[in-house]
Design a protein around this motif. Structure first.
Motif, PDB file in Angstrom:
ATOM      1  N   GLN A  36       0.823  -1.202   0.000  1.00 14.62           N
ATOM      2  CA  GLN A  36       0.000   0.000   0.000  1.00 14.62           C
ATOM      3  C   GLN A  36       0.861   1.258   0.000  1.00 14.62           C
ATOM      4  OE1 GLN A  36      -2.591  -0.314   3.395  1.00 14.62           O
ATOM      5  NE2 GLN A  36      -3.954  -1.783   2.400  1.00 14.62           N
ATOM      6  N   GLY A  37       1.921   1.251   0.787  1.00 15.59           N
ATOM      7  CA  GLY A  37       2.815   2.395   0.833  1.00 15.59           C
ATOM      8  C   GLY A  37       3.485   2.654  -0.504  1.00 15.59           C
ATOM      9  N   LEU A  38       3.902   1.589  -1.174  1.00 11.85           N
ATOM     10  CA  LEU A  38       4.512   1.745  -2.498  1.00 11.85           C
ATOM     11  C   LEU A  38       3.504   2.263  -3.513  1.00 11.85           C
ATOM     12  CD1 LEU A  38       6.710  -1.483  -2.611  1.00 11.85           C
ATOM     13  CD2 LEU A  38       7.496   0.888  -2.349  1.00 11.85           C
ATOM     14  N   ASP A  39       2.265   1.780  -3.426  1.00 12.27           N
ATOM     15  CA  ASP A  39       1.215   2.271  -4.324  1.00 12.27           C
ATOM     16  C   ASP A  39       0.967   3.760  -4.101  1.00 12.27           C
ATOM     17  OD1 ASP A  39       0.901  -0.221  -5.463  1.00 12.27           O
ATOM     18  OD2 ASP A  39      -0.919  -0.723  -4.331  1.00 12.27           O
ATOM     19  N   ILE A  40       0.915   4.167  -2.842  1.00 15.55           N
ATOM     20  CA  ILE A  40       0.706   5.584  -2.526  1.00 15.55           C
ATOM     21  C   ILE A  40       1.881   6.417  -3.040  1.00 15.55           C
ATOM     22  CG2 ILE A  40       0.617   7.250  -0.619  1.00 15.55           C
ATOM     23  CD1 ILE A  40      -1.040   5.108   0.912  1.00 15.55           C
ATOM     24  N   ALA A  41       3.081   5.929  -2.836  1.00 13.30           N
ATOM     25  CA  ALA A  41       4.263   6.661  -3.294  1.00 13.30           C
ATOM     26  C   ALA A  41       4.267   6.816  -4.809  1.00 13.30           C
ATOM     27  CB  ALA A  41       5.533   5.952  -2.829  1.00 13.30           C
ATOM     28  N   ASP A  42       3.734   5.824  -5.514  1.00 14.96           N
ATOM     29  CA  ASP A  42       3.682   5.887  -6.978  1.00 14.96           C
ATOM     30  C   ASP A  42       2.606   6.838  -7.482  1.00 14.96           C
ATOM     31  OD1 ASP A  42       5.775   4.130  -7.317  1.00 14.96           O
ATOM     32  OD2 ASP A  42       4.490   2.383  -7.632  1.00 14.96           O
ATOM     33  N   THR A  43       1.506   6.968  -6.736  1.00 17.28           N
ATOM     34  CA  THR A  43       0.381   7.751  -7.234  1.00 17.28           C
ATOM     35  C   THR A  43       0.330   9.173  -6.694  1.00 17.28           C
ATOM     36  OG1 THR A  43      -1.066   6.897  -5.485  1.00 17.28           O
ATOM     37  CG2 THR A  43      -1.059   5.711  -7.586  1.00 17.28           C
ATOM     38  N   GLU A  44       0.946   9.413  -5.553  1.00 21.87           N
ATOM     39  CA  GLU A  44       0.906  10.749  -4.963  1.00 21.87           C
ATOM     40  C   GLU A  44       2.272  11.408  -5.090  1.00 21.87           C
ATOM     41  OE1 GLU A  44      -0.584  10.561  -0.987  1.00 21.87           O
ATOM     42  OE2 GLU A  44      -2.378   9.486  -1.591  1.00 21.87           O
TER      43      GLU A  44
END
Length: 62
Positions: A36-44
């Motif tokens: 989830q953290g990696l997904d957030i880092a990629d999208t935000e």
């Protein structure tokens, strides 16, 4: 990147044979939170490496 199924297989293969269900649940929880953290880092808009280093330098010195 590995699929979720492959990541779970990898975790199970690394755990000892006598691990508990709670051990497995903990590792799956950590895997999901990292994903989830990696997904957030990629999208935000995250911080750049230099910005993080500057903040850490400021916090650690003061």
């Amino acid at each position: 990147m590995n699929t979720i199924k492959e990541a779970i297989k990898s975790i199970l293969n690394q755990l000892p044979d006598d691990c508990s269900i709670e051990d497995i649940q903990y590792h799956l929880y950590v895997l999901e939170k990292v994903r989830q953290g990696l997904d957030i880092a990629d999208t935000e808009n995250g911080l750049k490496q230099e910005e993080v280093e500057g903040l850490l330098r400021k916090w650690l010195i003061e």
